[in-house]
Enzyme design. Structure first.
Site, PDB file in Angstrom:
ATOM      1  CB  ALA A 230       4.487  -8.855  -5.029  1.00  0.00           C
ATOM      2  CG  MET A 231      -1.718  -7.521  -2.561  1.00  0.00           C
ATOM      3  SD  MET A 231      -1.699  -5.707  -2.635  1.00  0.00           S
ATOM      4  CE  MET A 231      -2.304  -5.317  -1.015  1.00  0.00           C
ATOM      5  CD  GLU A 232       0.822  -3.868   0.209  1.00  0.00           C
ATOM      6  OE1 GLU A 232       1.135  -4.290  -0.928  1.00  0.00           O
ATOM      7  OE2 GLU A 232       0.354  -2.736   0.407  1.00  0.00           O
TER       8      GLU A 232
ATOM      9  CD  GLU B 262       4.863  -6.391  -2.327  1.00  0.00           C
ATOM     10  OE1 GLU B 262       3.979  -5.899  -1.605  1.00  0.00           O
ATOM     11  OE2 GLU B 262       5.161  -5.891  -3.436  1.00  0.00           O
TER      12      GLU B 262
HETATM   13  N1  ARG Z   1       0.545  -2.690  -2.989  1.00  0.00           N
HETATM   14  C1  ARG Z   1       1.152  -3.444  -4.055  1.00  0.00           C
HETATM   15  C2  ARG Z   1       2.642  -3.142  -3.994  1.00  0.00           C
HETATM   16  O1  ARG Z   1       3.134  -2.149  -4.398  1.00  0.00           O
HETATM   17  C3  ARG Z   1       0.646  -3.149  -5.410  1.00  0.00           C
HETATM   18  C4  ARG Z   1      -0.821  -3.141  -5.596  1.00  0.00           C
HETATM   19  C5  ARG Z   1      -1.136  -2.659  -6.945  1.00  0.00           C
HETATM   20  N2  ARG Z   1      -2.541  -2.562  -7.126  1.00  0.00           N
HETATM   21  C6  ARG Z   1      -3.100  -2.162  -8.267  1.00  0.00           C
HETATM   22  N3  ARG Z   1      -4.373  -2.101  -8.336  1.00  0.00           N
HETATM   23  N4  ARG Z   1      -2.386  -1.861  -9.296  1.00  0.00           N
HETATM   24  O2  ARG Z   1       3.367  -3.823  -3.425  1.00  0.00           O
HETATM   25 ZN    ZN Z   2       4.070  -1.452  -2.521  1.00  0.00          ZN
END
Ligand code: ARG
Ligand code: ZN
Length: 852
Positions: free
Chosen positions: A260-262, A296
């Protein structure tokens, strides 16, 4: 690509220009999306007149500075360098991109007819030319123009306008008042079902919560919505942190490279971490959904409000946020169980990473492809490093440190040093010795000796970290050690030691040998620990340690000692009668915490055992594990059956109590399916009679693990019945890929031919091949190298489509040096063959490290 694009942490330079505001306008079309970016820039570095803008796979249409066509720039494959810039200016760039052709799933792409974005770490440069670095923070306004058949047009922040255009299209506008780096930008456009809820913050503001899922799946987002509400409450209660926008949106998509992405106010999730109901999700899925939703959400403060100065600091937000989601999960259910889960991750994947060619500190020093550093080291070891600070400072001290961190850095892009500095200053303590955890890679090995002295006992500790691929010289680290010293008659001394040198002794009075030590209660430091316990001492600890983790650990140690002896002697070591007594007792009368009992009755996995060998004896470990499980199944057959029958299931609900019951009952089932006397009706009844996917899947898992003659047929039946649902299709794939017999190769071939399989969808590919590479040691390591060949050819195929996916799949091949020469050669050969093909920068970085 053979150019070395390595970047070094110490080369950091602040940006030459900063951006106060950016206004984006998207005209969405599948293969010709127009992007207009209007940014307000101001010089930040005295004398600077040029500015680098990252850009990849963009078609540049026009570029103006303060309204005038700008010609003094240099275009390169990875961006443009603008020259002769004034002190302050408006930059206006038009580009065209092709979301339909974007199979890398970075930047803007189409997922099942919906547009969505993934910008972390460096995906925004595939949307427009921009300083794609986290320390450039701007206020974003986003306009989206699209056909009316895309009713939901979403971006970060608050909705400020929605117009019908003369040509029938719709234009919506979003404004996010919080300055943010472009990696937190998001855009989603599609037709969804919407599930709405709300949350009233502690200061009384009403926040709208909205979940967007594929049509017909609205009810399946209910659990995720409730999880979000619990996470919001937790962050207020434990950290005093409140949500800051009027709306919080979560979109679930099937095409996604990670969990997932925040993105600020608009999370994008892999749908398997949103959708759940009793018929499609297991207890483990529910657990993961709750924890990832929380993760997230927690990023809104640890990541978004305070972000990273540069990507070397990734653990600043990820280690801290994993720690926070682990705290949350522990508060929602069993803390011991959560801890055991986290420990397994460290002991298997993280220790293996440290021992392999990709070894790096939680704050890496050199990076080629940033996507390769979203690792178990940065995330999970990073969380352990935060946890140790929590242990050293205590919960109250840690909270003071967090408060100061936000006070100082809200709205900034900062470093790991800034974080530790806040912890230090808030507690008026010196953490400089501790900070080495951020810069040193590798796994410390801790050992202990106990002796009598005139006044009590002396505990002598030693620590040592072996050189890693990236770093030859190692130094002692500060280890917080939670100990218990048992005199075996009920007296216990316990406390916390700080051990920071290569060797040190600690004296304890009012104690004489024999003493049974626990030195890593709650796994208080992410190290390997060895001590010469006697079998009966471990048995004692398994019953009497105060710390639950230590009790479980004692059992794990008993088994790994047995396997080690079997490997050393080339013949199976007998299970001590004392251990059989403890197990028999547990089966006949389990502890009130049933899930914990299930853990105590489960042998360590192959990966945990493998980590203890410099050269991993694959067959011997597998054979020993197999024989021991067979013995427990046979010896306690009647008791397992009895236990199984006593644990009658109630109508499905996801609760701690029910989850524990199912875990223990299905542990019994796994043992029962290993003996031929168990009638088929037993598991058939569970399969057809149960009202939930946890128990159905447990039957299939037990059949697969026992290599039961009916395993394949049941998998086929499961596919026919449930394969139309993608989550269940993936579960079918995963089961199939973990079949430990040579038929697995033909089954993998067939699975690739199924209508639901799609090389472009990472979930589909991972369900087959991440599982095959990481959870099927018997077939992946098949002596003739067929498993290695298979994985390598899949990686070659995937790399052309999606480099991030390919790069993640390669992990199990990288550690070939850990195996006996014949096997290592076959693994290496598979990698070299792969290298013949032109590879992505992602794979190139890993293969270069592994092969040189
Ligand atoms: N920030 C995201 C999370 O840990 C993950 C993003 C992963 N990005 C990547 N290029 N693998 O919640
Ligand atoms: Zn994260």
């Amino acid at each position: 690509m053979s150019v070395n694009t390595a970047k070094n942490r110490l080369d950091y330079q602040p940006p030459a220009y900063v951006i106060s505001q950016v206004e984006l306008e998207f005209e969405l079309l599948p293969s010709k999306t127009r992007v207009l970016a209007v940014s307000q820039l101001r010089r930040a570095e005295a004398g600077a007149t040029s500015l680098w803008l990252d850009g990849q796979e963009l078609q540049l249409i026009s570029l103006t500075v303060n309204g005038k066509d700008w010609t003094t720039y240099e275009q390169r494959p990875d961006g443009i360098l603008l020259r002769d810039l004034p002190e302050q200016f408006e930059l206006c760039i038009r580009t065209e991109i092709n979301p339909a052709a974007n199979t890398a799933l970075e930047g803007l792409y189409l997922s099942n007819g919906a547009y969505c974005t993934q910008c972390e770490a460096e995906g925004f440069r595939r949307i427009t030319f921009y300083p794609d670095r986290p320390d450039v923070m701007a206020v974003f306004t986003t306009h989206i123009i699209a056909d009316a058949n895309l009713p939901f047009l979403l971006s970060n922040g608050n909705l400020i306008a929605r117009h019908q255009l003369a040509d029938g299209r719709v234009r919506v506008s979003w404004h996010d008042p919080f300055p943010k780096p472009c990696y937190l930008f998001a855009l989603v456009a599609g037709d969804f079902d919407e599930l709405t809820g709300s949350y009233i913050t502690k200061s009384g503001r009403n926040v709208a919560l909205k979940f967007y899922v594929d049509k017909g799946q609205q009810q399946q987002a209910q659990f995720a919505l409730e999880s979000l509400q619990r996470a919001m409450k937790f962050d207020e209660d434990v950290y005093g942190l409140e949500y800051d926008l009027d709306i919080y949106m979560v979109v679930a998509v099937d095409f996604f490279n990670m969990g997932a992405m925040e993105n600020k106010g608009l999370n994008v999730f892999n749908s398997k971490f949103v959708l759940a109901d009793a018929q499609t999700a297991t207890d483990t899925d529910y657990f993961n959904i709750e924890s990832i939703i929380a993760h997230e959400y927690f990023h809104n403060w640890t990541g978004n409000r305070v972000t990273c100065r540069d990507w070397f600091q990734l653990s600043l937000k990820e280690g801290l946020t994993v720690f926070r989601d682990q705290q949350f999960s522990a508060a929602m259910g069993s803390a011991t169980l959560c801890r055991i889960d986290a420990i397994k991750t460290i002991r298997t994947a993280q220790f293996a990473e440290d021992a392999g060619p990709m070894a790096h500190p939680i704050r890496p020093d050199v990076v080629e492809e940033m996507n390769n550093f979203y690792t178990v080291t940065v995330y999970d070891k990073g969380a352990e490093v935060i946890r140790m600070q929590h242990t050293l400072l205590g919960a109250a001290g840690f909270r003071c440190g967090m408060d100061l961190y936000f006070q100082r850095h809200d709205g900034q892009a900062v470093t790991c040093d800034d974080f530790v500095q806040a912890m230090q200053d808030a507690n008026q303590t010196d953490l400089s010795a501790f900070k080495r955890w951020y810069s040193q890679s590798g796994t410390p090995e801790l050992s202990a000796i106990l002796e009598n002295t005139a006044t009590g006992v002396r505990l002598t500790l030693r620590q040592q970290t072996a050189p890693t691929k990236d770093q030859a010289d190692k130094h002692p680290l500060l280890l917080p050690l939670r100990y218990e010293l048992h005199d075996g008659k009920g007296q216990i001394q316990s406390g916390l030691l700080q051990f920071a040198s290569a060797e040190q002794s600690f004296e304890f009075t009012d104690l004489q040998l024999p003493v049974i030590p626990v030195l890593l209660a709650d796994f208080s430091a992410p190290v390997k620990f060895s001590y010469a316990w006697q079998t009966d001492e471990l048995l004692y600890l398994s019953q009497h340690a105060q710390d639950g983790v230590a009790r479980w650990d004692a059992m794990q140690q008993l088994w790994s000692d047995l396997v080690r002896r079997s490997v050393r002697d080339g013949q199976l070591a007998a299970i001590p009668s004392g251990l059989l007594d403890v197990l028999g007792q547990l089966i006949r009368s389990p502890l009130t915490d049933l899930a914990f009992s299930a853990e105590l009755l489960t042998l360590p996995g192959f990966d945990t055992l493998a980590e203890q060998y410099e050269q991993i004896p694959v067959e011997m470990i597998l054979d020993a594990l197999e024989s021991y499980q067979q013995q427990l199944a046979t010896l306690f057959n009647a008791d397992w059956l009895d236990l199984y029958q006593r644990l009658a299931p109630a109508p499905y609900r996801y609760s701690e109590e029910q989850t524990g019951l199912r875990a223990l009952r299905n542990t019994a089932l796994r043992y029962l399916l290993r003996v031929t006397e168990t009638p088929d009706s037993l598991w058939q009844q569970q399969y057809t009679g149960s009202d939930n996917m946890t128990d159905k899947l447990a039957v299939l898992q037990a059949l697969v693990r026992a290599a039961h003659p009916q395993a394949q047929q049941m998998l086929q039946q499961f596919y026919l019945q449930y394969g139309h649902n993608v989550q269940l299709f993936d579960k079918h794939s995963a089961l199939l890929a973990s079949l430990g017999t040579p038929q697995v190769f033909a089954l993998l071939d067939q699975a690739e031919q199924l209508a639901q399989f799609d090389w472009k969808n990472p979930n589909r590919v991972r369900a087959l091949y991440a599982v095959f590479g990481q959870q099927n040691p018997a077939m992946f390591h098949q002596a003739d190298g067929a498993g290695y060949q298979r994985l390598a050819s899949v990686i070659g195929k995937a790399d052309v489509i999606n480099p991030q996916l390919a790069s993640r799949l390669v992990t199990p091949l990288l550690s070939f040096k850990r195996f006996a020469p014949a096997r290592a050669a076959l693994m290496q050969q598979a990698l070299s063959q792969l290298q013949q093909q032109g590879l992505s920068p992602d794979l190139t970085e890993k293969l270069n490290k592994a092969l040189h």
